[in-house]
Each structure stands twice: as structure tokens, then as C-alpha cells.
Design a protein around this motif. Sequence first.
Motif, PDB file in Angstrom:
ATOM      1  N   GLU A 112      -2.928  -0.693 -13.760  1.00 16.85           N
ATOM      2  CA  GLU A 112      -1.817  -0.431 -14.661  1.00 16.85           C
ATOM      3  C   GLU A 112      -1.775  -1.897 -16.269  1.00 16.85           C
ATOM      4  O   GLU A 112      -1.603  -1.338 -17.011  1.00 16.85           O
ATOM      5  N   GLY A 157       2.302  -9.394  -7.864  1.00 17.79           N
ATOM      6  CA  GLY A 157       1.933  -8.446  -6.868  1.00 17.79           C
ATOM      7  C   GLY A 157       2.763  -8.954  -6.098  1.00 17.79           C
ATOM      8  O   GLY A 157       3.985  -9.638  -6.154  1.00 17.79           O
ATOM      9  N   HIS A 182      -2.459 -11.245 -10.887  1.00 13.85           N
ATOM     10  CA  HIS A 182      -3.845 -10.976  -9.914  1.00 13.85           C
ATOM     11  C   HIS A 182      -4.929 -10.229  -9.137  1.00 13.85           C
ATOM     12  O   HIS A 182      -5.932 -10.302  -8.765  1.00 13.85           O
ATOM     13  N   TRP A 230      11.738  -9.789  -8.093  1.00 19.50           N
ATOM     14  CA  TRP A 230      10.828  -8.059  -9.180  1.00 19.50           C
ATOM     15  C   TRP A 230      11.556  -7.618 -10.166  1.00 19.50           C
ATOM     16  O   TRP A 230      12.715  -7.832 -10.167  1.00 19.50           O
ATOM     17  N   ASN A 270     -12.103  -7.031  -7.441  1.00 22.30           N
ATOM     18  CA  ASN A 270     -11.590  -6.459  -8.777  1.00 22.30           C
ATOM     19  C   ASN A 270     -11.850  -6.627 -10.076  1.00 22.30           C
ATOM     20  O   ASN A 270     -12.514  -6.038 -10.834  1.00 22.30           O
ATOM     21  N   GLN A 306      -9.302  -8.846  -4.884  1.00 18.87           N
ATOM     22  CA  GLN A 306      -8.354  -8.933  -5.824  1.00 18.87           C
ATOM     23  C   GLN A 306      -9.572 -10.068  -7.130  1.00 18.87           C
ATOM     24  O   GLN A 306      -9.803  -9.799  -7.954  1.00 18.87           O
ATOM     25  N   GLY A 355      -4.831  -7.423  -8.208  1.00 15.72           N
ATOM     26  CA  GLY A 355      -3.902  -6.915  -7.066  1.00 15.72           C
ATOM     27  C   GLY A 355      -5.261  -4.641  -7.596  1.00 15.72           C
ATOM     28  O   GLY A 355      -4.616  -5.134  -9.080  1.00 15.72           O
ATOM     29  N   HIS A 364       0.734  -0.789  -0.007  1.00 18.42           N
ATOM     30  CA  HIS A 364       0.190   0.242  -0.372  1.00 18.42           C
ATOM     31  C   HIS A 364       0.999   1.497  -0.102  1.00 18.42           C
ATOM     32  O   HIS A 364      -0.203   2.006  -0.322  1.00 18.42           O
TER      33      HIS A 364
HETATM   34  O1  LIG Z   1       7.200  -7.809  -9.640  1.00 16.36           O
HETATM   35  C1  LIG Z   1       7.182  -7.456  -9.838  1.00 16.36           C
HETATM   36  C2  LIG Z   1       5.571  -7.274  -9.463  1.00 16.36           C
HETATM   37  C3  LIG Z   1       4.705  -6.065  -8.937  1.00 16.36           C
HETATM   38  N1  LIG Z   1       5.288  -4.987  -9.155  1.00 16.36           N
HETATM   39  C4  LIG Z   1       4.174  -3.699  -8.847  1.00 16.36           C
HETATM   40  O2  LIG Z   1       3.837  -3.579  -7.423  1.00 16.36           O
HETATM   41  C5  LIG Z   1       3.010  -3.462  -7.604  1.00 16.36           C
HETATM   42  C6  LIG Z   1       1.562  -4.485  -7.071  1.00 16.36           C
HETATM   43  O3  LIG Z   1       0.604  -3.805  -6.501  1.00 16.36           O
HETATM   44  P1  LIG Z   1      -0.864  -4.948  -6.380  1.00 16.36           P
HETATM   45  O4  LIG Z   1      -1.703  -4.196  -5.740  1.00 16.36           O
HETATM   46  O5  LIG Z   1      -1.069  -5.076  -7.856  1.00 16.36           O
HETATM   47  O6  LIG Z   1      -0.252  -6.051  -5.877  1.00 16.36           O
HETATM   48  P2  LIG Z   1      -0.141  -6.143  -4.137  1.00 16.36           P
HETATM   49  O7  LIG Z   1      -1.193  -7.724  -4.437  1.00 16.36           O
HETATM   50  O8  LIG Z   1       0.965  -5.736  -3.816  1.00 16.36           O
HETATM   51  O9  LIG Z   1      -1.089  -5.280  -3.701  1.00 16.36           O
HETATM   52  C7  LIG Z   1      -1.856  -5.626  -2.289  1.00 16.36           C
HETATM   53  O10 LIG Z   1      -2.716  -4.289  -2.487  1.00 16.36           O
HETATM   54  C8  LIG Z   1      -3.749  -4.134  -3.243  1.00 16.36           C
HETATM   55  C9  LIG Z   1      -4.562  -5.373  -3.395  1.00 16.36           C
HETATM   56  O11 LIG Z   1      -5.348  -5.269  -4.420  1.00 16.36           O
HETATM   57  C10 LIG Z   1      -4.575  -6.262  -2.736  1.00 16.36           C
HETATM   58  O12 LIG Z   1      -4.571  -7.588  -2.736  1.00 16.36           O
HETATM   59  C11 LIG Z   1      -2.769  -6.888  -2.381  1.00 16.36           C
HETATM   60  O13 LIG Z   1      -2.287  -7.858  -2.231  1.00 16.36           O
HETATM   61  C12 LIG Z   1       2.032  -2.753  -8.855  1.00 16.36           C
HETATM   62  O14 LIG Z   1       2.536  -1.204  -8.764  1.00 16.36           O
HETATM   63  C13 LIG Z   1       3.092  -3.458  -9.708  1.00 16.36           C
HETATM   64  O15 LIG Z   1       3.581  -2.418 -11.407  1.00 16.36           O
HETATM   65  C14 LIG Z   1       6.330  -4.320  -9.709  1.00 16.36           C
HETATM   66  O16 LIG Z   1       6.657  -3.186 -10.199  1.00 16.36           O
HETATM   67  N2  LIG Z   1       7.173  -5.892  -9.953  1.00 16.36           N
END
Ligand SMILES: O=c1ccn([C@@H]2O[C@H](COP(=O)(O)OP(=O)(O)O[C@H]3OC[C@@H](O)[C@H](O)[C@H]3O)[C@@H](O)[C@H]2O)c(=O)[nH]1
Length: 439
Positions: A341, A256, A333, A315, A361, A358, A335, A1
Motif C-alpha cells: 500500500e 497493522g 511497520h 482502526w 520487507n 517486517q 507488514g 492474513h
Molecule cells: O488502522 C488500520 C491498520 C491497518 N489497516 C489495514 O490492515 C492491513 C494491515 O496489514 P499488514 O500486512 O500491513 O500488517 P499486519 O501487521 O496486520 O500483518 C500481519 O501479516 C502480514 C505480515 O507481514 C505482518 O508481519 C503481520 O503482522 C493493511 O491492509 C492496512 O491497510 C487498516 O485499514 N487500518
Amino acid sequence: HMTPFLHLSNKLAERGHRISFLLPNKAIQQLQHFNHYPNLITFHSLTIPHVDGLPIGTETASDIPLSLNDLLSIAFDRTRPQFEETVNTTRPDFVFYDSAHWIPEVTKQLGIKTINYNVVCAASIAIALVPARNVVKGRLMSEAELAELPVGYPSSNIVLHGKEWNALTFISFPFGENITFYDRITTAIKGCDAIAIRTCSEIEGNMCDYIGNQYGKPVFLTGPVLPEPAEEKLDEKWEDCLSGFEQGSVLFCAFGSQYILEKDQFQELVLGFELSGLPFLIALKPPMGVSTIEQALPEGFEERVKGRGVVWGGWVQQPLILAHKSVGCFVNHCGFGSMWESLMSNCQIVLIPHLGDQILNTRIMAGELKVAVEVEREENGWFTKESVCQAIKSVMDKDSEVGALVKKNHEKWSEKLVTPGLMSGYIDKFVENMKELVR
Ligand SMILES: O=c1ccn([C@@H]2O[C@H](COP(=O)(O)OP(=O)(O)O[C@H]3OC[C@@H](O)[C@H](O)[C@H]3O)[C@@H](O)[C@H]2O)c(=O)[nH]1
């Protein structure tokens, strides 16, 4: 977050506002390059206290499996004295927070306004975290209890189905010392001066109105707050790897920062990519129980996909990969960050949601906007290599009707979202709303 909080900080700094951003050391290192206004956005390091049961050195949710988030919340709450010290010295006009339910107790004494900023879809707050939701404490809530929609919930489509409701059981679980997740978030929201949500009224207007009515608070929307196009370049390793393929042909997959698959599901997933016959780059954490990707790959997999497929355990620069001309499909997923994005990219979208928000979404993307397809799951909730492959093919096959439909809808929505002034208009209005709050 923390990433979307920083994206919003950049937009506020762009308009001349100063921000003190409290976050753990490791996150400072990771987010440094997203800080486009270091003269206005100052990072303050938070020391995360150790709590028994957490691996030594745990600082963020991405360091641990979801099951340990409860303990991380305890550690997080114990940073309160550090927050008090910083807020006492910096004396901001506003404090932005999400799950730190104790923040209004501190700020009220100092006359500082608070904004509870939600960076998940409005639907997930509206369905699970409003006063009208029935929550049974002290025992596991049944699927039927969870499936009871809060009175007045404004949609019959953006809901969970069958066993998916169990993805909400966590709301009645402890999330910190003597507090459930539901109580934590509802207390956090009840204490704020205004609720802010990272969404737009074009997509979630009805949900936002419902949340505002439920809490009797003003709701300010920031829009999706997409980051500025990155100044950094894609790592040479990935540039070389991707550029050899035809335009729009490569499948990219990332889940994510939190999602860790079971080993069997991890294998089904990569085998689904293999079955598709298309080139791919998969960036996922190693699955449960193993420490490296190599240990998790099915037998003979690497040999078979050599030259067309890579599975990477770390990452990657997701936004830059999505913008690469060879990449044509994003399997993710859903997220909330990845949702926006993907919506703003030119890629076809295939979704495999995991957590409750998710799934919601995904209902918005695949069900309402019809810009994506969802991978089908079996009765037991698992997906197979065939279902992964089928979803990919349904959007990537040149003559697929579904592929053409989601592409058309996707173009329509991304055009709408890039309408000049739409995104910046949200931020301008948001700043205006904040000013009114202190007037
Ligand atoms: O290898 C990676 C993976 C992810 N990312 C970035 O990391 C971020 C991931 O954010 P997401 O919200 O999609 O996913 P996360 O799982 O990390 O989020 C978390 O918070 C938001 C909620 O909706 C999700 O349920 C929760 O898991 C994106 O901005 C993505 O661009 C990278 O830059 N590299």
C-alpha cells in the motif's frame, strides 16, 4: 492474513470463479465491505473453540497479543471438523490455505487440489521456512544458529543483522499442539499441490525460484493483489481533520493489526512525531499494560500538539488516508500489506519493523529498492524520539538528498507496478496455472 485472501478472492470472482470463504464471525463483519462479489464469494462462519488461556471470545490474532498465538493455533486446528463439513458439501476444485497444515490430509481423500498461499514476502519463507534451514528443537536457538543461512539462500542483502536474528526464534517454538511453527509451515507447504506467493518476480523472482526448488513444487505468483480503490468514503471526522493541512504535509502512522508497543516505545514514538514539528495522525493500539491511549500519552503531550496532532486508539481506513492529498508521509511497520500500500501511494515512507518478516520487507524497501528509510535502533533494539524524528525529517525536509532519492525511486517503482496489464497479467497467469493443475 484474511484480508489478502479476500483480495485474491475478489480477483478470482472478477473472472467468474466462485469462492466459499471460511472465517470467524467477527472477521466476517470486518471484511464484509471488501467483498465486491457477494453473489460469488460466500462467507461461511467458523466457530472458534475456546482454549484455556485465551480471553473468552477470542477469534482472530488481532484480538490477542502475539504471545498467545500458539493457543490460538490450537483453537484454529480444532475447527477441522467444521472445515471437513464445508468442504464435503461445497466440493471445490481447489482449497487455498496457509498455516492449517492438516488441510491436505482432508482434501487428498476427496481429490481436491490445494494451494498453499503465502501472503508474506517470499524472502521470509526462503530464509526461515525451507527444508534447508537448520532448526534445533526443544531449546531456544542461539543468535549464531539462527544467523546460519539455509544453503543456497539467494541474497546477502536481504538478511537480518545481529540481534535481529532473534526475531526468528519463534520458528522452533510450539505453534499448536505438539508442533513447532517451522514444522507447521513446512508440513503445510510439503502437502500442497502448488505454492502461491503474493509477490512479483520483478522484486522477488530469485526468492520464489529458491522456494520452488527447495520444495520441488510449482510456484505461482499472484502479484501484490492490491484491492480495488475503496467505494466507501473517508470518515468525515478524518476528512475534516486532514483537509485543513497543506498538501503532502501530514504524517500518518499505523502498525497493522498485531503490533502492540511497550509503553516506553509508544511514548518515544509519539514524542518523535511531536519533535518533527509536522501535523500528524497516529492510529495505534494502546501499548502494553494500559487500556486507553490517553493513559499512555506522555505528560502534557495532548496540550502541546493540540490542533496539529492526533493519536487515535482504533482502526482507521488506511488506504483512504494514504490517498488523502494532505498526507505526505507514512510511518509504518512494513507488514506485507502496508508495504504494497505504501509503495503504491504517493507518500514518503518511514519504516519501523518489528517482526522478522517486517524486517526483511524493510531490507527490500530501504536496502534494495531504496524507496524508504528505516528508523535507526539502539544497541538494545529500541528506537528513540530523536531517531524517529530524524528519519521523518530525512524524507520530509524539502532540501534533503535522501528525501529526493527515495521519492525518485518510489515514483519509478510505483510507475512500474501500475504498468497497464502488469497486475491483471499476474492474476490471469495464476488462473491459467491453476487450470493446468486440474487438467
Ligand atoms: O488502522 C488500520 C491498520 C491497518 N489497516 C489495514 O490492515 C492491513 C494491515 O496489514 P499488514 O500486512 O500491513 O500488517 P499486519 O501487521 O496486520 O500483518 C500481519 O501479516 C502480514 C505480515 O507481514 C505482518 O508481519 C503481520 O503482522 C493493511 O491492509 C492496512 O491497510 C487498516 O485499514 N487500518
